[in-house]
Structures are given as C-alpha cells and as structure tokens.
Write an enzyme that holds these catalytic residues in place. Structure first.
Site, PDB file in Angstrom:
ATOM      1  N   LYS A  42      -3.477   2.954   0.404  1.00 15.27           N
ATOM      2  CA  LYS A  42      -4.678   3.749   0.272  1.00 15.27           C
ATOM      3  C   LYS A  42      -5.799   3.256   1.182  1.00 15.27           C
ATOM      4  O   LYS A  42      -6.748   3.967   1.471  1.00 15.27           O
ATOM      5  CB  LYS A  42      -5.184   3.667  -1.183  1.00 15.27           C
ATOM      6  CG  LYS A  42      -4.219   4.155  -2.223  1.00 15.27           C
ATOM      7  CD  LYS A  42      -4.789   3.876  -3.622  1.00 15.27           C
ATOM      8  CE  LYS A  42      -3.693   3.905  -4.624  1.00 15.27           C
ATOM      9  NZ  LYS A  42      -4.168   3.386  -5.939  1.00 15.27           N
ATOM     10  N   GLY A  43      -5.701   2.011   1.614  1.00 16.65           N
ATOM     11  CA  GLY A  43      -6.842   1.335   2.248  1.00 16.65           C
ATOM     12  C   GLY A  43      -7.446   2.042   3.444  1.00 16.65           C
ATOM     13  O   GLY A  43      -8.638   1.906   3.707  1.00 16.65           O
ATOM     14  N   GLU A  98      -4.437   1.835  10.173  1.00 18.38           N
ATOM     15  CA  GLU A  98      -4.364   0.871   9.078  1.00 18.38           C
ATOM     16  C   GLU A  98      -5.746   0.273   8.832  1.00 18.38           C
ATOM     17  O   GLU A  98      -6.573   0.191   9.741  1.00 18.38           O
ATOM     18  CB  GLU A  98      -3.325  -0.197   9.465  1.00 18.38           C
ATOM     19  CG  GLU A  98      -3.090  -1.332   8.507  1.00 18.38           C
ATOM     20  CD  GLU A  98      -2.622  -0.954   7.105  1.00 18.38           C
ATOM     21  OE1 GLU A  98      -3.320  -0.147   6.469  1.00 18.38           O
ATOM     22  OE2 GLU A  98      -1.618  -1.520   6.639  1.00 18.38           O
ATOM     23  N   ASP A  99      -5.992  -0.137   7.617  1.00 23.19           N
ATOM     24  CA  ASP A  99      -7.293  -0.738   7.312  1.00 23.19           C
ATOM     25  C   ASP A  99      -7.431  -2.133   7.920  1.00 23.19           C
ATOM     26  O   ASP A  99      -8.424  -2.446   8.570  1.00 23.19           O
ATOM     27  CB  ASP A  99      -7.548  -0.776   5.790  1.00 23.19           C
ATOM     28  CG  ASP A  99      -6.411  -1.419   4.987  1.00 23.19           C
ATOM     29  OD1 ASP A  99      -5.400  -1.826   5.580  1.00 23.19           O
ATOM     30  OD2 ASP A  99      -6.532  -1.501   3.747  1.00 23.19           O
ATOM     31  N   ASP A 102      -3.204  -8.292   8.497  1.00 23.32           N
ATOM     32  CA  ASP A 102      -3.368  -9.624   7.933  1.00 23.32           C
ATOM     33  C   ASP A 102      -2.159 -10.453   8.387  1.00 23.32           C
ATOM     34  O   ASP A 102      -2.143 -10.984   9.501  1.00 23.32           O
ATOM     35  CB  ASP A 102      -3.468  -9.454   6.415  1.00 23.32           C
ATOM     36  CG  ASP A 102      -3.813 -10.716   5.666  1.00 23.32           C
ATOM     37  OD1 ASP A 102      -4.411 -11.609   6.274  1.00 23.32           O
ATOM     38  OD2 ASP A 102      -3.491 -10.816   4.474  1.00 23.32           O
ATOM     39  N   LYS A 130      -7.295  -9.850  11.064  1.00 26.88           N
ATOM     40  CA  LYS A 130      -7.458 -11.263  10.660  1.00 26.88           C
ATOM     41  C   LYS A 130      -6.372 -12.057  11.355  1.00 26.88           C
ATOM     42  O   LYS A 130      -5.334 -12.353  10.751  1.00 26.88           O
ATOM     43  CB  LYS A 130      -7.239 -11.393   9.146  1.00 26.88           C
ATOM     44  CG  LYS A 130      -8.428 -11.198   8.279  1.00 26.88           C
ATOM     45  CD  LYS A 130      -8.142 -11.785   6.889  1.00 26.88           C
ATOM     46  CE  LYS A 130      -8.224 -10.771   5.814  1.00 26.88           C
ATOM     47  NZ  LYS A 130      -7.966 -11.280   4.454  1.00 26.88           N
ATOM     48  N   PHE A 151     -11.484 -12.757   2.344  1.00 27.70           N
ATOM     49  CA  PHE A 151     -11.035 -11.532   1.684  1.00 27.70           C
ATOM     50  C   PHE A 151     -12.177 -10.523   1.659  1.00 27.70           C
ATOM     51  O   PHE A 151     -13.262 -10.809   1.177  1.00 27.70           O
ATOM     52  CB  PHE A 151     -10.543 -11.822   0.269  1.00 27.70           C
ATOM     53  CG  PHE A 151      -9.740 -10.691  -0.278  1.00 27.70           C
ATOM     54  CD1 PHE A 151      -8.388 -10.579   0.027  1.00 27.70           C
ATOM     55  CD2 PHE A 151     -10.334  -9.696  -1.053  1.00 27.70           C
ATOM     56  CE1 PHE A 151      -7.634  -9.508  -0.444  1.00 27.70           C
ATOM     57  CE2 PHE A 151      -9.588  -8.628  -1.530  1.00 27.70           C
ATOM     58  CZ  PHE A 151      -8.239  -8.528  -1.226  1.00 27.70           C
ATOM     59  N   VAL A 152     -11.928  -9.345   2.211  1.00 31.01           N
ATOM     60  CA  VAL A 152     -12.989  -8.346   2.319  1.00 31.01           C
ATOM     61  C   VAL A 152     -12.664  -7.081   1.528  1.00 31.01           C
ATOM     62  O   VAL A 152     -11.491  -6.740   1.327  1.00 31.01           O
ATOM     63  CB  VAL A 152     -13.265  -7.974   3.793  1.00 31.01           C
ATOM     64  CG1 VAL A 152     -13.906  -9.141   4.533  1.00 31.01           C
ATOM     65  CG2 VAL A 152     -11.999  -7.515   4.511  1.00 31.01           C
ATOM     66  N   ASP A 158      -9.799  -2.641  -1.053  1.00 32.76           N
ATOM     67  CA  ASP A 158     -10.009  -2.922  -2.467  1.00 32.76           C
ATOM     68  C   ASP A 158      -9.670  -4.347  -2.856  1.00 32.76           C
ATOM     69  O   ASP A 158      -9.003  -5.077  -2.119  1.00 32.76           O
ATOM     70  CB  ASP A 158      -9.087  -2.017  -3.309  1.00 32.76           C
ATOM     71  CG  ASP A 158      -7.622  -2.482  -3.264  1.00 32.76           C
ATOM     72  OD1 ASP A 158      -7.120  -2.695  -2.142  1.00 32.76           O
ATOM     73  OD2 ASP A 158      -7.013  -2.667  -4.333  1.00 32.76           O
ATOM     74  N   ARG A 164     -13.516   0.158  -3.275  1.00 26.81           N
ATOM     75  CA  ARG A 164     -13.156   0.979  -2.114  1.00 26.81           C
ATOM     76  C   ARG A 164     -14.307   1.848  -1.620  1.00 26.81           C
ATOM     77  O   ARG A 164     -14.369   2.198  -0.451  1.00 26.81           O
ATOM     78  CB  ARG A 164     -11.974   1.905  -2.457  1.00 26.81           C
ATOM     79  CG  ARG A 164     -10.659   1.185  -2.683  1.00 26.81           C
ATOM     80  CD  ARG A 164      -9.510   2.202  -2.690  1.00 26.81           C
ATOM     81  NE  ARG A 164      -8.287   1.670  -3.254  1.00 26.81           N
ATOM     82  CZ  ARG A 164      -7.386   0.951  -2.587  1.00 26.81           C
ATOM     83  NH1 ARG A 164      -7.575   0.664  -1.318  1.00 26.81           N
ATOM     84  NH2 ARG A 164      -6.295   0.510  -3.180  1.00 26.81           N
TER      85      ARG A 164
HETATM   86  P1  IMP Z   1      -0.178  -7.562   5.887  1.00 26.69           P
HETATM   87  O1  IMP Z   1       1.179  -6.986   5.683  1.00 26.69           O
HETATM   88  O2  IMP Z   1      -0.293  -8.936   5.340  1.00 26.69           O
HETATM   89  O3  IMP Z   1      -0.686  -7.453   7.297  1.00 26.69           O
HETATM   90  O4  IMP Z   1      -1.095  -6.786   4.892  1.00 26.69           O
HETATM   91  C1  IMP Z   1      -1.864  -5.732   5.196  1.00 26.69           C
HETATM   92  C2  IMP Z   1      -2.403  -5.139   3.910  1.00 26.69           C
HETATM   93  O5  IMP Z   1      -2.876  -6.138   3.016  1.00 26.69           O
HETATM   94  C3  IMP Z   1      -3.581  -4.283   4.216  1.00 26.69           C
HETATM   95  O6  IMP Z   1      -3.204  -2.952   4.452  1.00 26.69           O
HETATM   96  C4  IMP Z   1      -4.419  -4.410   2.966  1.00 26.69           C
HETATM   97  O7  IMP Z   1      -4.012  -3.440   2.029  1.00 26.69           O
HETATM   98  C5  IMP Z   1      -4.088  -5.771   2.413  1.00 26.69           C
HETATM   99  N1  IMP Z   1      -5.124  -6.769   2.767  1.00 26.69           N
HETATM  100  C6  IMP Z   1      -5.012  -7.799   3.622  1.00 26.69           C
HETATM  101  N2  IMP Z   1      -6.153  -8.492   3.713  1.00 26.69           N
HETATM  102  C7  IMP Z   1      -7.026  -7.860   2.898  1.00 26.69           C
HETATM  103  C8  IMP Z   1      -8.417  -8.096   2.572  1.00 26.69           C
HETATM  104  O8  IMP Z   1      -9.101  -9.006   3.057  1.00 26.69           O
HETATM  105  N3  IMP Z   1      -8.966  -7.219   1.683  1.00 26.69           N
HETATM  106  C9  IMP Z   1      -8.283  -6.191   1.122  1.00 26.69           C
HETATM  107  N4  IMP Z   1      -6.992  -5.933   1.408  1.00 26.69           N
HETATM  108  C10 IMP Z   1      -6.365  -6.771   2.280  1.00 26.69           C
HETATM  109 MG    MG Z   2      -3.140  -1.436   2.813  1.00 26.20          MG
END
Ligand code: IMP
Ligand code: MG
Length: 176
Positions: A42-43, A98-99, A102, A130, A151-152, A158, A164
C-alpha cells in the site's frame, strides 16, 4: 510502542517539488510507446497518484500488492504477492513505483517476476532510498530522496498501518 515521537524529515513542500522533478524527467525519458506505472500497495499509493499527475504524457496504471514486512519495523524476509496486476505488461515500458527501497528484497523479487511477463523495459521509481540497509542490489532509475537508516512514516508509509495520511515524511522513534 511507548510514547511514539514524530520528527519531520522531509516537508510536504519539498516532496511536491521533488515529485514534480521526477515527473518531468520521466516525461522526457519516455517520448513514445506505452508507459505503465505499477504502484506497489500500500505504501506507494500517494506517491504514485502524485507522480502520475506530474508526468505529462499518457500513462496506464496498475497496482500490485506485496508484503514483505510483518507488523513491525523489520522485514520478515519473505515476499508474498497479495494482489496481482489486472492487465498485461507485455511489450510495454514499465515503471515500478515503490515507496522506499530498504533491503532491496522486495524489488529484486518483483523485477524477476515482472521480467518473465516480457515488458519492453522495466525501471524503478522509489520515493525514498535507504542504501545503508541494502542486502540485494537494485538499480533505481528515479529516486526521490536518499535517507539515513531511520524508520520513517507518512506520505503513504506506515507503522502498523498508522500514519499513512501524514503530509510530511517523519522519523518515528520511541522515547521513554
Ligand atoms: P525491502 O524489501 O526491505 O526493500 O522493503 C521495502 C518495504 O519495506 C517498503 O515497501 C516498505 O513497505 C517497508 N519499509 C522499509 N523501510 C521502511 C520505513 O522506514 N518505514 C515504513 N516502511 C518501510
Ligand atoms: Mg511497501
């Protein structure tokens, strides 16, 4: 979480300005062909809505639901498709919206999945990056902001489904 504290990291005016720049860049980069924005739920729902309106050429839109995070702040490391695309992407230029990138686990999985559906091209637009936390390499073509390992929340992001709707992107921390 005891006593959650919010600190503005990126103010809404700065987000608006950057999204307009990304839209202008994408408009320039895609002069022809079908362009589909795939918003990752949803992000990314707010980012993709704003980005679509900042792109001054026709776009199609579709959405995918992916979950890799549980209810907390750390990834479960597992990626699950909770909602698939409604439309075909074969032969189209695709931008995954994508939001935040990470660990990169979600996006590296998604790129592989969508690649098999034979789009003409695939790129990634991520509002936030990040890089300190990266476990899998992913190439992001359009990045809004690079942020430290904090963490944001807000502007679609969210913590346990809260925050959100905040206009600014804020760091969420806990204080005694
Ligand atoms: P990745 O697979 O670890 O790159 O995760 C990406 C997903 O983790 C993003 O689409 C977010 O939904 C969630 N996420 C990662 N860091 C944050 C954060 O700081 N705040 C909120 N959601 C996060
Ligand atoms: Mg996400």
């Amino acid at each position: 979480m005891n006593n959650p504290q919010l600190r503005v990291l990126i103010a809404d005016a700065d987000i608006d300005k950057r999204v307009a720049e990304l839209g202008a860049q994408i408009t320039k980069d895609y002069k022809e062909g079908d362009l589909i924005l795939i918003g990752i739920l949803k992000g990314a729902f707010i980012f993709v809505a704003d980005l679509a309106r900042a792109i001054h050429r026709p776009v199609r839109m579709d959405f995918m639901g992916i979950s890799s995070y549980g209810k907390g702040k750390t990834s479960s490391g597992e990626v699950k498709v909770t909602k698939d695309l409604d439309t075909s992407i074969e032969g189209a230029n695709v931008i995954i919206v994508e939001d935040i990138v990470d660990t990169g686990v979600t996006l590296s999985y998604l790129i592989g999945l969508l690649h098999n559906r034979k789009p003409r091209s695939i790129r990634i637009a991520a509002l936030l990056d990040k890089p300190d936390r990266r476990l899998r390499p992913v190439q992001v073509s359009y990045t809004g902001f690079t942020i430290p390992d904090e963490f944001v929340v807000g502007y679609g992001l969210d913590f346990s489904e809260n925050y959100r709707g905040l206009k600014d992107i804020c760091v969420l921390s806990e204080s005694e």
